[in-house]
Design a protein around this motif. Structure first.
Motif, PDB file in Angstrom:
ATOM      1  N   SER A  26       0.826  -1.208   0.000  1.00  0.00           N
ATOM      2  CA  SER A  26       0.000   0.000   0.000  1.00  0.00           C
ATOM      3  C   SER A  26       0.861   1.260   0.000  1.00  0.00           C
ATOM      4  CB  SER A  26      -0.936   0.013   1.210  1.00  0.00           C
ATOM      5  OG  SER A  26      -0.197   0.064   2.422  1.00  0.00           O
ATOM      6  N   LEU A  27       1.994   1.203   0.687  1.00  0.00           N
ATOM      7  CA  LEU A  27       2.864   2.378   0.771  1.00  0.00           C
ATOM      8  C   LEU A  27       3.580   2.676  -0.538  1.00  0.00           C
ATOM      9  CD1 LEU A  27       4.506   1.902   4.303  1.00  0.00           C
ATOM     10  CD2 LEU A  27       2.622   3.419   3.658  1.00  0.00           C
ATOM     11  N   GLU A  29       2.554   2.651  -3.399  1.00  0.00           N
ATOM     12  CA  GLU A  29       1.730   3.347  -4.383  1.00  0.00           C
ATOM     13  C   GLU A  29       2.036   4.840  -4.431  1.00  0.00           C
ATOM     14  OE1 GLU A  29      -2.401   2.584  -4.054  1.00  0.00           O
ATOM     15  OE2 GLU A  29      -2.234   0.458  -4.524  1.00  0.00           O
ATOM     16  N   VAL A  30       2.618   5.381  -3.356  1.00  0.00           N
ATOM     17  CA  VAL A  30       2.950   6.806  -3.347  1.00  0.00           C
ATOM     18  C   VAL A  30       4.370   7.047  -3.855  1.00  0.00           C
ATOM     19  CG1 VAL A  30       1.394   7.211  -1.423  1.00  0.00           C
ATOM     20  CG2 VAL A  30       3.800   6.747  -0.957  1.00  0.00           C
ATOM     21  N   SER A  33       6.764   5.454 -10.014  1.00  0.00           N
ATOM     22  CA  SER A  33       6.443   4.178 -10.655  1.00  0.00           C
ATOM     23  C   SER A  33       7.674   3.339 -10.970  1.00  0.00           C
ATOM     24  CB  SER A  33       5.651   4.432 -11.943  1.00  0.00           C
ATOM     25  OG  SER A  33       6.398   5.253 -12.829  1.00  0.00           O
ATOM     26  N   ASP A 160       1.183  -2.877  -9.690  1.00  0.00           N
ATOM     27  CA  ASP A 160       0.422  -1.661  -9.426  1.00  0.00           C
ATOM     28  C   ASP A 160      -0.949  -1.965  -8.827  1.00  0.00           C
ATOM     29  OD1 ASP A 160       2.338   0.228 -10.422  1.00  0.00           O
ATOM     30  OD2 ASP A 160       1.819  -0.394 -12.448  1.00  0.00           O
TER      31      ASP A 160
END
Length: 220
Positions: A26-27, A29-30, A33, A160
């Motif tokens: 989850s982390l 994602e910030v 890419s 992703d």
């Protein structure tokens, strides 16, 4: 780490590793890419390592896990080096097999065997997390072939989509059903209600196992 993990605490390490995998997914994602996939894959490798060390007391599965982990690393390297996206399907299958093998090994060690202790209770949590992760991988495999199988999901690489699909999997496993992500293809719908059934059934099995083991301890 090898010396620290023993039969009295091995499931603690495994559970923490699985939770760390979910939190990291989850982390990342910030993050940019370009870094996301490397961070997630690094945490997955670390999780595999902890699982292998935790299951070394079960020789039957240890070698199987080691082989799968090596195959996963090789497949990931080939995908990065050659840029062949089709290898993603193989990577996901190996991950599913690894989580399934880990689930089988833990089940043999804690369900309806021996007396209940804190390590076994934590092990039952690890089993629950592994169930959610196995269905997460199954959903990601479905999306590799049919990206439109779920509403609320974008067509991106499995790395992703991992966090979002893990969220959906555990919401389904606990039968919360928020509805922000929903299956729309017949096959994905079958997978979803099968996971919900498995989640309810698992709770009954764990309670029965703990009660049976506790009664055996009292009679002993």
């Amino acid at each position: 780490m090898n010396k620290k993990i023993n039969k009295e605490n091995n499931f603690y390490y495994m559970t923490f590793a699985l939770i760390a995998l979910l939190i990291t997914s989850s982390l990342v994602e910030v993050m940019p890419s370009g870094i996301l996939e490397y961070v997630l894959e690094g945490v997955i490798v670390l999780t595999f390592l902890v699982c292998i060390l935790s299951l070394r007391f079960d020789p039957r599965w240890k070698r199987f896990m080691q082989t799968l982990a090596l195959c996963w690393v090789l497949a990931s390297i080939l995908r990065q080096a050659l840029g062949i996206q089709e290898i993603d399907f193989l990577v996901l299958l190996i991950m599913f097999a690894f989580f399934w093998g880990t689930f089988r090994s833990i089940s043999r060690q804690i369900l309806f065997t021996g007396t209940v202790d804190s390590n076994k209770v934590v092990g039952s949590v690890a089993l629950f997390l592994l169930m959610g992760l196995m269905w997460t991988i199954a959903y990601l495999v479905v999306m590799e072939f049919s990206p439109d199988s779920f509403t609320g999901m974008n067509q991106m690489s499995w790395g992703d989509n991992f966090s979002q699909m893990a969220y959906f999997s555990f919401v389904t496993l606990t039968t919360l059903g928020y509805g922000d992500i929903s299956p729309i293809s017949p096959f994905s719908q079958v997978l979803v209600y099968m996971e919900a059934i498995a989640g309810v059934f698992y709770m009954a099995i764990v309670v029965a196992s703990l009660v049976s083991s506790n009664q055996g301890k009292q009679h002993g």
